[in-house]
Design an enzyme around this catalytic site. Structure first.
Site, PDB file in Angstrom:
ATOM      1  N   SER A 196       1.126  -1.241  -0.311  1.00 26.42           N
ATOM      2  CA  SER A 196       0.338   0.357  -0.595  1.00 26.42           C
ATOM      3  C   SER A 196       1.063   1.780  -0.044  1.00 26.42           C
ATOM      4  O   SER A 196       2.025   1.509   0.595  1.00 26.42           O
ATOM      5  CB  SER A 196      -0.832  -0.028   1.328  1.00 26.42           C
ATOM      6  OG  SER A 196      -1.751   1.459   1.398  1.00 26.42           O
TER       7      SER A 196
ATOM      8  N   ASP B 293      -4.200   9.881   5.651  1.00 25.43           N
ATOM      9  CA  ASP B 293      -4.303  11.012   5.058  1.00 25.43           C
ATOM     10  C   ASP B 293      -5.222  11.889   6.497  1.00 25.43           C
ATOM     11  O   ASP B 293      -6.089  12.719   7.111  1.00 25.43           O
ATOM     12  CB  ASP B 293      -5.427  11.347   3.934  1.00 25.43           C
ATOM     13  CG  ASP B 293      -6.707  10.726   3.890  1.00 25.43           C
ATOM     14  OD1 ASP B 293      -7.001   9.427   5.046  1.00 25.43           O
ATOM     15  OD2 ASP B 293      -7.370  10.718   3.296  1.00 25.43           O
TER      16      ASP B 293
ATOM     17  N   GLY C  78      -6.415   5.889   7.548  1.00 24.02           N
ATOM     18  CA  GLY C  78      -5.717   6.404   6.439  1.00 24.02           C
ATOM     19  C   GLY C  78      -4.489   7.177   6.734  1.00 24.02           C
ATOM     20  O   GLY C  78      -4.301   7.552   7.439  1.00 24.02           O
TER      21      GLY C  78
END
Length: 196
Positions: free
Chosen positions: A13, A185, A183
């Site tokens: 990822s 983010d 995430g």
């Protein structure tokens, strides 16, 4: 007061790569200990009915061409597309558990993430993996041999099942003080929690 963050990751990822880099920065700024939890993302996807964002071509293009480079710039880290993506990370994730057992996990994790997301290497090729490990003064033969131990294989399965049981549906996912964050983010929320 020091805080501990569990980081569930898979080398395949690119967002987990960015999270790895950013968590290193946060750990240098705050009293934070990061516990790396290797899991198999494909197993999580299968168990939860989820799929990779790149399975949607427009979303995959946006992420790889725009979104992720913006975050790499923000963090001041290098990120390059891997021409061999998507990568079968089964053996790499088993080797991550082997590295934990051999007390070289942080060096191993740094080496693998850089090989995949900075150098763009084909980490599905054992010879390439051996070269990447050797370049970081790691005992490639010991790591790869231990990665095939039945107990290590079972631990990766158990880690993946435990991740799903905790409500994880993808990577990177973090837990800090029983709070889940998903995430890279969302690491601003982790930083916010670290300030208090």
């Amino acid at each position: 007061m020091r805080k501990t963050l569990d980081f569930y990751f898979d080398f395949g990822s690119p967002t987990a790569y960015l999270a790895h880099k950013r968590l290193g920065q946060l750990a240098a700024l705050y009293p934070l200990d990061v516990t790396y939890k290797p899991m198999l993302l494909g197993g999580v996807f299968k168990a939860t009915g989820n799929t990779s964002p790149v399975a949607i071509p427009a979303k995959g293009h946006y992420m790889m061409a725009h979104d992720l480079p913006r975050f790499a710039h923000r963090y001041g880290v290098e990120l390059n597309p891997n021409p061999y993506f998507p990568i079968n990370t089964l053996n790499l994730m088993r080797a991550a558990i082997a590295a934990q057992r051999l007390d070289c996990a942080q060096t191993f994790i740094n080496a693998m993430y850089d090989a995949v997301w900075v150098q763009g290497k084909n980490m599905g090729d054992t010879e390439v993996v051996v070269a990447a490990l050797t370049a970081h003064a790691l005992d490639a033969q010991a790591l790869l041999a231990l990665s095939q131990d039945p107990e290590v294989k079972t631990e990766l399965i158990a880690n993946t099942e435990a991740a799903v049981a905790r409500g994880i549906f993808g990577t990177p996912t973090f837990f800090m003080e029983d709070q889940m964050y998903f995430g890279q983010d969302r690491l601003d929320f982790v930083e916010e929690a670290l300030r208090h």
